[in-house]
Design a protein around this motif. Sequence first.
Motif, PDB file in Angstrom:
ATOM      1  N   GLY A  61     -64.623  -4.207  23.500  1.00 51.10           N
ATOM      2  CA  GLY A  61     -63.410  -4.360  22.663  1.00 51.10           C
ATOM      3  C   GLY A  61     -63.497  -3.300  21.665  1.00 51.10           C
ATOM      4  O   GLY A  61     -62.439  -2.734  21.374  1.00 51.10           O
ATOM      5  N   HIS A  62     -64.681  -2.904  21.195  1.00 48.39           N
ATOM      6  CA  HIS A  62     -64.934  -2.000  20.050  1.00 48.39           C
ATOM      7  C   HIS A  62     -64.695  -0.481  20.725  1.00 48.39           C
ATOM      8  O   HIS A  62     -64.068   0.456  20.121  1.00 48.39           O
ATOM      9  N   THR A  63     -65.096  -0.272  21.998  1.00 46.60           N
ATOM     10  CA  THR A  63     -64.955   1.002  22.471  1.00 46.60           C
ATOM     11  C   THR A  63     -63.520   1.176  22.703  1.00 46.60           C
ATOM     12  O   THR A  63     -63.022   2.266  22.811  1.00 46.60           O
ATOM     13  N   ILE A 123     -57.921  -5.217  15.226  1.00 49.19           N
ATOM     14  CA  ILE A 123     -59.037  -6.092  15.757  1.00 49.19           C
ATOM     15  C   ILE A 123     -59.127  -7.171  14.659  1.00 49.19           C
ATOM     16  O   ILE A 123     -59.150  -7.114  13.276  1.00 49.19           O
ATOM     17  N   VAL A 124     -59.599  -8.387  15.175  1.00 49.27           N
ATOM     18  CA  VAL A 124     -60.138  -9.512  14.181  1.00 49.27           C
ATOM     19  C   VAL A 124     -61.736  -9.648  14.189  1.00 49.27           C
ATOM     20  O   VAL A 124     -61.954  -9.793  15.631  1.00 49.27           O
ATOM     21  N   PHE A 125     -62.631  -9.488  13.356  1.00 47.40           N
ATOM     22  CA  PHE A 125     -63.824  -9.525  13.849  1.00 47.40           C
ATOM     23  C   PHE A 125     -64.499 -10.824  13.495  1.00 47.40           C
ATOM     24  O   PHE A 125     -63.822 -11.752  13.117  1.00 47.40           O
ATOM     25  N   GLN A 126     -65.664 -10.944  14.346  1.00 51.22           N
ATOM     26  CA  GLN A 126     -66.365 -12.096  14.522  1.00 51.22           C
ATOM     27  C   GLN A 126     -66.703 -12.944  13.111  1.00 51.22           C
ATOM     28  O   GLN A 126     -66.471 -14.069  12.855  1.00 51.22           O
ATOM     29  N   ASP A 127     -67.111 -12.018  12.066  1.00 54.03           N
ATOM     30  CA  ASP A 127     -67.919 -12.554  10.826  1.00 54.03           C
ATOM     31  C   ASP A 127     -66.763 -12.289   9.841  1.00 54.03           C
ATOM     32  O   ASP A 127     -66.414 -11.170   9.336  1.00 54.03           O
ATOM     33  N   ILE A 147     -57.478 -14.963   6.946  1.00 50.59           N
ATOM     34  CA  ILE A 147     -56.879 -13.622   6.207  1.00 50.59           C
ATOM     35  C   ILE A 147     -57.457 -12.381   6.939  1.00 50.59           C
ATOM     36  O   ILE A 147     -56.652 -11.371   6.897  1.00 50.59           O
ATOM     37  N   GLY A 148     -58.513 -12.468   7.848  1.00 43.46           N
ATOM     38  CA  GLY A 148     -58.632 -11.558   8.570  1.00 43.46           C
ATOM     39  C   GLY A 148     -57.426 -11.366   9.618  1.00 43.46           C
ATOM     40  O   GLY A 148     -57.015 -10.175  10.086  1.00 43.46           O
ATOM     41  N   ASP A 194     -62.548 -10.402  18.243  1.00 45.09           N
ATOM     42  CA  ASP A 194     -63.924 -10.438  18.711  1.00 45.09           C
ATOM     43  C   ASP A 194     -64.563 -11.931  18.158  1.00 45.09           C
ATOM     44  O   ASP A 194     -65.051 -11.902  17.115  1.00 45.09           O
ATOM     45  N   GLU A 195     -64.527 -12.691  19.238  1.00 42.86           N
ATOM     46  CA  GLU A 195     -65.116 -13.950  18.796  1.00 42.86           C
ATOM     47  C   GLU A 195     -64.626 -14.597  17.430  1.00 42.86           C
ATOM     48  O   GLU A 195     -65.475 -14.812  16.463  1.00 42.86           O
ATOM     49  N   PRO A 196     -63.326 -14.692  17.477  1.00 45.57           N
ATOM     50  CA  PRO A 196     -62.734 -15.204  15.978  1.00 45.57           C
ATOM     51  C   PRO A 196     -63.240 -16.552  15.396  1.00 45.57           C
ATOM     52  O   PRO A 196     -62.755 -16.887  14.147  1.00 45.57           O
ATOM     53  N   VAL A 197     -63.619 -17.344  16.529  1.00 44.30           N
ATOM     54  CA  VAL A 197     -63.745 -18.923  16.119  1.00 44.30           C
ATOM     55  C   VAL A 197     -65.136 -19.283  16.097  1.00 44.30           C
ATOM     56  O   VAL A 197     -65.521 -20.424  15.782  1.00 44.30           O
ATOM     57  N   SER A 198     -66.023 -18.338  16.558  1.00 42.44           N
ATOM     58  CA  SER A 198     -67.554 -18.825  16.816  1.00 42.44           C
ATOM     59  C   SER A 198     -68.263 -19.268  15.599  1.00 42.44           C
ATOM     60  O   SER A 198     -69.227 -20.078  15.629  1.00 42.44           O
TER      61      SER A 198
END
Length: 330
Positions: free
Chosen positions: A65-67, A103-107, A170-171, A186-190
């Motif tokens: 995803g990042h690449t 992108i929506v990040f994991q943290d 918010i993200g 990127d693992e948005p709910v983990s």
Amino acid sequence: MSENIKKNNDLVRVDNLVKYYSVKGGLFRKEIAQVKAVDDVSFSIAKGETLGLVGESGCGKTTVGHTMLQLRPHTSGSVTFEGKDILNLKGAELKEMRRKMQIVFQDPYASLDPRLPIGESIGEGVKIHKMGNAKERAEIVMQNLRKVGLQHFHANRYPHEFSGGQRQRIGIARALALKPEFIVLDEPVSALDVSIQAQVLNILRDLQKELGLTYLFVAHNLAVVEHISDRVAVMYLGKIAEISPRDELYANPQHPYTQALMSAIPIPKPNRKRERVILEGDVPSPLNPPSGCRFHPRCPIAEDICSKEVPTLKALESHAEHKIACHLRS
């Protein structure tokens, strides 16, 4: 799958994507090895579709995803968005393309600046891309707060004043502010509680329907992926092991690795049990992946060919859209 998804309507294509990390050592810091995080990955995502990308921690799914978004430089391969190769874009062209791909990040906490009110965080990208005047940018912030279930007065509060679920909203609002067409989730709910996970997933589905968004949903939780995805790709140690429409994959997993993952999904009925497939050994290191099929040291049906030749991702005879990288399945 959404009704507006049609065949040959790919918004994003990933072809033979490779991402290696250099490992340096010694007195002169020379390269002594390479971490093969992503190794020859290919897939496509149709407009309005959600592709779930799943696998164990360290399999390379987040790196994909990042690449794709040039957040990390690629080693080789290509990513095309609306027919344009984006991995070689620079300057103004890259800036414009990034407006369309967010992108929506994991943290949700680490991805927000603790020194800025969240209204400023959401509006930062809008300002950088010079979308409207100050009043119009403020209205964009308020519109996107409402879309994710927050109120206008929240714009003046700081990240530490919100719960984890609110911070992830918010993200999402920040990603939506630039009116993108494609979002990597990127693992948005983990990191969220189960009840909050459902709320965030429902928001994402409603937004996709309302705005015609296309998602790459990166996760390790197969139950969550089943809830939101149209198709699912399973990764193991930097490679795609299996890719299929969601219902077909969950009803008929073919790759031994996918079958093991599926066997670990809890059944929400106390009187029913699923037969667990327990894999032996640990995931090999991407510094020195196994020859041939990377799964063969842990595979319960492996034969000699599996340790010698790399399997290609090919369609099942019974289902053209169900593809598997395995010498012993067809």
